[in-house]
Structures are given as C-alpha cells and as structure tokens.
Design an enzyme around this catalytic site. Structure first.
Site, PDB file in Angstrom:
ATOM      1  N   ASP A  85       0.781  -1.121  -0.026  1.00 37.35           N
ATOM      2  CA  ASP A  85      -0.004  -0.026   0.088  1.00 37.35           C
ATOM      3  C   ASP A  85       1.023   1.208   0.161  1.00 37.35           C
ATOM      4  O   ASP A  85       1.654   1.419   0.981  1.00 37.35           O
ATOM      5  CB  ASP A  85      -0.803   0.103   1.220  1.00 37.35           C
ATOM      6  CG  ASP A  85      -2.066   1.166   1.330  1.00 37.35           C
ATOM      7  OD1 ASP A  85      -1.702   2.200   0.801  1.00 37.35           O
ATOM      8  OD2 ASP A  85      -3.011   0.998   2.033  1.00 37.35           O
ATOM      9  N   HIS A  86       1.022   1.922  -1.256  1.00 36.70           N
ATOM     10  CA  HIS A  86       1.964   3.048  -1.287  1.00 36.70           C
ATOM     11  C   HIS A  86       2.121   4.054  -0.333  1.00 36.70           C
ATOM     12  O   HIS A  86       2.817   4.545   0.010  1.00 36.70           O
ATOM     13  CB  HIS A  86       2.370   3.409  -2.826  1.00 36.70           C
ATOM     14  CG  HIS A  86       1.257   4.511  -3.097  1.00 36.70           C
ATOM     15  ND1 HIS A  86      -0.054   4.184  -3.476  1.00 36.70           N
ATOM     16  CD2 HIS A  86       1.251   5.905  -3.095  1.00 36.70           C
ATOM     17  CE1 HIS A  86      -0.816   4.984  -3.954  1.00 36.70           C
ATOM     18  NE2 HIS A  86      -0.050   6.373  -3.708  1.00 36.70           N
ATOM     19  N   HIS A 130      -5.868   2.800   1.156  1.00 34.53           N
ATOM     20  CA  HIS A 130      -4.971   3.679   2.097  1.00 34.53           C
ATOM     21  C   HIS A 130      -5.949   4.226   3.135  1.00 34.53           C
ATOM     22  O   HIS A 130      -5.206   4.469   4.232  1.00 34.53           O
ATOM     23  CB  HIS A 130      -4.955   4.859   0.902  1.00 34.53           C
ATOM     24  CG  HIS A 130      -4.372   4.290  -0.316  1.00 34.53           C
ATOM     25  ND1 HIS A 130      -3.461   3.447  -0.482  1.00 34.53           N
ATOM     26  CD2 HIS A 130      -4.677   4.781  -1.456  1.00 34.53           C
ATOM     27  CE1 HIS A 130      -3.307   3.175  -1.696  1.00 34.53           C
ATOM     28  NE2 HIS A 130      -4.050   3.852  -2.453  1.00 34.53           N
TER      29      HIS A 130
HETATM   30  C1  BG6 Z   1      -4.035   5.087  -6.161  1.00 30.21           C
HETATM   31  C2  BG6 Z   1      -5.503   5.088  -6.642  1.00 30.21           C
HETATM   32  O1  BG6 Z   1      -3.844   3.846  -5.300  1.00 30.21           O
HETATM   33  O2  BG6 Z   1      -3.597   6.098  -5.404  1.00 30.21           O
HETATM   34  C3  BG6 Z   1      -5.455   6.439  -7.548  1.00 30.21           C
HETATM   35  O3  BG6 Z   1      -5.458   3.921  -7.638  1.00 30.21           O
HETATM   36  C4  BG6 Z   1      -4.873   7.532  -6.734  1.00 30.21           C
HETATM   37  O4  BG6 Z   1      -6.907   6.552  -7.959  1.00 30.21           O
HETATM   38  C5  BG6 Z   1      -3.717   7.335  -6.050  1.00 30.21           C
HETATM   39  O5  BG6 Z   1      -4.965   8.697  -7.690  1.00 30.21           O
HETATM   40  C6  BG6 Z   1      -3.338   8.525  -5.414  1.00 30.21           C
HETATM   41  O6  BG6 Z   1      -2.035   8.274  -4.893  1.00 30.21           O
HETATM   42  P1  BG6 Z   1      -1.116   9.693  -4.381  1.00 30.21           P
HETATM   43  O7  BG6 Z   1       0.114   9.094  -3.592  1.00 30.21           O
HETATM   44  O8  BG6 Z   1      -1.021  10.337  -5.554  1.00 30.21           O
HETATM   45  O9  BG6 Z   1      -1.968  10.393  -3.255  1.00 30.21           O
END
Ligand code: BG6
Length: 483
Positions: free
Chosen positions: A178-179, A241
């Site tokens: 989960d980034h 997230h």
């Molecule tokens: C991803 C979603 O996990 O997270 C995207 O699939 C979203 O829809 C993105 O745009 C947002 O990530 P960050 O790091 O740009 O806030």
C-alpha cells in the site's frame, strides 16, 4: 548496507508502475548498495521486447526521475535486467521463466533467493500465483511476493486470491503493498502519537471530538476509466489507504516497534471495527460523481466509462471502533477526484473546554501528508495590546533540504521487502476486516441501485465535493476543518 543476493521477477515489466516507480526505486537501492553485484531482474510482459530494449526502458526511467546520474552506474545497473516475453495464462512460459531465473541465479550467485512482484492488471494475480505454485517457481533460498492493490474486489474474491498465493507463500513472505504506508508523514503517525506526552495523553474519548481524514485529488480518472468502473472511490482509496491510516490513528500502543507487535496492535483494534448496517450506510455515507463544466468532462463522459455509470468518484463516511484508545470517537473520512486541489491531510479535532476568557477555539492537530509534509497545531494565545484570544499555528514543517532527503514511498517499501520488514505492509487479518466493512457499504449501495433509487449525488468539479457530506456529522457543532 548489506548486498542482498536475489533474482527478482516483475510481472508487468513493460507497465507504467514498473517504469515510473519500480525501476527508479531499484536504481536508488542499487546506488545505496542494497542490491549490487548479486542481483538480476527479469521483466515479463506479453510484448516481444528484447533484453536490450528493456535495458533502454529502464535507463529512460532513471533519467526521467533523476537530474544527475553517473552513466557508468546506469549502464552497470541496467546490465542486470533481462526480458522474458510471457503470457501469464500459458503454463509453458513459466517453465521458461523458471529456467531463466535459475540461469541468472547461477550467473549472479543469487543463492536461490526469489522475489516476485505482481505489477500488472489485478485480474491476473490469481493465475500467476497458481502457476508459480504448480510450476514450482520458488527458489531454494528466501521467497517473497509483493502484491499490488487491489487485493480482490470483495471479501470473497480476496479470500480466493489469498488461497492461491498461500499455496506457495506463507503470510510472512507475502508483502501486500500500500504505497501510502511508504509515505514519510504516514510513517510519522505512530512516533508522533507515542513519543509526545502532549499528544499521547490527549488521545482518548475524553479529549478528542473527532478525527477527519481527507484525501482529495485534483485529477479526474484520466485514462483509467476502465479500471475505475470496476472499482470506484470506496474500493480504490478507502479499502486500502484510508483504512490503513485510520488504523494507525486508532490502534492501541504496541508493546514495541517490531513488525509483529505493530500488526498485533492493529489486529486488536480491527476486531472491534463497527460494521455499519444498511440504515447506517444511508445516514453516514455519501457517494458522489463529478459533473462536467465548460472546461472539463463529467465522469460519465470520460473514456471507457459507462454513460449511465453509478460508480462513485467521491465517498465520505464515518468509522468507529468499540475498543482502543479512541473507542467511540467518530472518524470521518472523504476522498474524491476533481477536488479544488490535491490535498491529503488528517485533522484531529479536540473538544472545547470552558475558559475564564469566554469563547476560545478548540485545538486541532493537522497532519498534512501531501503536497507538503507538515504537522501543525492550532493554539490559543493572548491578542497583542488588546483584549481577547487569538489563534496561531505551532508548525512542524519539513525544510526543503529535509524534503529532498525523503525517499519515494516505493523506494522505502521495496527496501523493506529486501530486508524482510513487513511493518508497513497489509496483513491478511487487517485486509479481511477492511473488506467486511467495504462489503457492507457496497451491498447497501447495490440494493439501492437494484431498487432503482441510487442515492448518488453529482458534484461540481474543482470545488470541495458534494455539500451533502456536511450532514454526516454526529452533532451540529461538528464540521469539516479543511474547507
Ligand atoms: C492510487 C489510486 O492507489 O492512489 C489512484 O488507485 C489515486 O486512483 C492514487 O490517484 C493517489 O495516490 P497519491 O500518492 O498520488 O496520493
């Protein structure tokens, strides 16, 4: 830093994620010496690329993300990359892949260590896992698998996928990525909560009025209409997230900071997650879809989106736990596409107190994750040269040079996979609870859709989402802090 021997196989080696995130992150880890002489990366995808072509792509990816690089390093790094054209449904292709992995293992003395990375369309995850198992792709050293989101599309499919993966990997070898858990400010939540008496001692029902999590994006669905139609904001952002962040905010203090202790504390909390019934879903959740304007398309008009789509691009709602330090404190969240700006932030709202000075403000603690890395606390003080109370911010902001030091989330998480630290990955027991919650909402919405009265509101693009979300608060004195 230790040089970790490994053969890494990336399913989806020609994809966007590999290009934008994985290759640059691997290069940084190579520069730090974590992977150096004894590693090889096999990129697989259907396209008929050659090793040389992949190396060119990896080199481009590095140059696109780094301003200054040593070309000799780039050359040496990319020489460790190999390409294997691969149809994930073709069993024979796994045999070839296995042979190539073994050959590279011998060449680079990778000690039988294998790291598999599922970076392609999620509908293939199960098939890949099944063939890793039936074609015995795992090595004689360590075996780890990184799985991108979404991990299933409901509890049932997640269970099925988990079964396929656990045929070859045990829970501690599975890294569900989960980034957001790789973001610096998110990793700051537990240290902030548990090292500051000022914060730790007020983190309870007696002092907190509510917590608000806002993940707003300015972008629309762009070219991802096809995927997004199968997902929607709830599955795309909340199931993973937002729930992970809420868990970090509400979990009890872990016994220590080992991965086991942290997951144990998370699990303890999640067992008391209150799953809403249909009536509560109606009352406490808002789903919306962005409308169009003179300058921008409505969601329904985006490429590859059903013109009658009922997919939500916005969702707001409420989460509560029965146990834990903030049991019963409402945690509100909202996330959506085409907001006025990109902003990921958490507002912790303290209850008002009676003061001898009359009306004063309550304190809010705000953790800003993106675009800035910042924590600020609103604080009351005396107005200068006049009567009354004024409000100021105590600010903890990263300086420019500190920001430059912050590694990208993917680099951080890949590093953790190499060193076998699963603290910032999603454990199956957590995922299961998240899906139970999401399924309850999806089921309620599905029933509304089938009855022909879907309660989905259209919202104006580039503002703050639907105003209907102002009605999910438990008391009239509550409101969104970030407006
Ligand atoms: C991803 C979603 O996990 O997270 C995207 O699939 C979203 O829809 C993105 O745009 C947002 O990530 P960050 O790091 O740009 O806030």
């Amino acid at each position: 830093m230790k040089n970790i021997p490994v053969v890494m196989i990336i399913f989806g080696g020609s994809g966007d994620l590999a290009h934008r995130k994985l290759y640059p992150a691997l290069f940084n880890l190579y520069e730090q010496g974590l992977i150096h002489d004894n590693f090889a990366v096999i990129g697989t995808a259907r396209r008929p690329w050659s090793h040389e072509y992949l190396r060119g792509q990896v080199s481009d990816a590095i140059h696109e993300t780094h301003t200054e690089v040593d070309e000799n390093d780039v050359k040496d790094f990319t020489s460790h990359f190999y390409y294997q054209s691969h149809d994930v449904t073709n069993v024979e292709h796994y045999v070839t892949l296995k042979e190539l992995a073994q050959e590279l293992d011998d060449r680079y003395s990778a000690q039988g260590n294998r790291l598999f990375y599922m970076a392609m369309a999620p509908r293939f995850f199960g098939t890949i896992a099944t063939h890793i198992d039936d074609q015995h792709l795992t090595g004689s050293g360590f075996n780890r698998i990184v799985v991108e989101k979404p991990f299933g599309r409901d509890l049932k499919s997640a269970e099925e996928l988990n079964k396929q993966i656990t045929a070859s990997f045990s829970e501690n070898e599975i890294f569900r990525i989960d980034h957001y858990l790789g973001k610096e400010m998110i990793q700051n939540i537990l240290p902030m909560r548990f090292t500051n008496p000022l914060i730790k001692n007020i983190w309870n029902k007696g002092n907190l009025k509510n917590i608000q999590v806002t993940f707003a994006e300015r972008l629309g669905v762009e070219a991802r209409g096809e995927y997004y139609e199968t997902s929607g904001a709830l599955r795309d952002m909340v199931q993973n997230h937002i729930f992970q962040i809420i868990t970090l905010l509400a979990m009890p203090e872990p016994e220590n900071i080992s991965s086991e202790a942290i997951h144990k504390a998370k699990q303890e909390l999640l067992e008391s997650l209150i799953i809403p019934n249909a009536e509560q879903v109606k009352k406490d959740f808002v789903r919306g879809q962005y409308a169009g304007s003179d300058t921008t398309f409505a969601y329904k008009k985006e490429p590859k989106v059903n013109p009658n789509s009922l997919t939500e691009t916005y969702v707001a709602g409420k989460v509560k736990f029965e146990r834990g330090p903030i049991a019963d404190v409402p945690i509100y969240f909202r996330t959506g596409k085409k907001f006025k700006e990109k902003k990921n932030r958490i507002d912790i709202v303290l209850k008002h107190i009676n003061t001898p000075y009359g009306q004063a403000y309550s304190n809010n603690i705000t953790i800003e994750i993106d675009p800035k890395s910042r924590i600020f606390i609103t604080i009351n003080g005396k107005k200068i040269s006049e009567e009354g109370i004024r409000r100021e911010n105590l600010d903890y902001t990263f300086s420019k040079s500190e920001l430059a030091e912050v590694p990208d989330g993917y680099e951080c998480l890949l590093h953790d996979v190499f060193v076998n630290d699963s603290t910032n990955f999603t454990h199956w027991s957590e995922l299961k609870r998240y899906w139970m919650f999401i399924d309850a909402i999806e089921d309620a919405w599905q029933k509304e859709n089938e009855a022909g009265n879907p309660d989905i509101v259209q919202y104006a693009p580039y503002r703050m989402g639907p105003t209907e979300s102002n009605h999910i608060f438990e008391s009239p004195t509550e409101h969104w802090i970030y407006e």
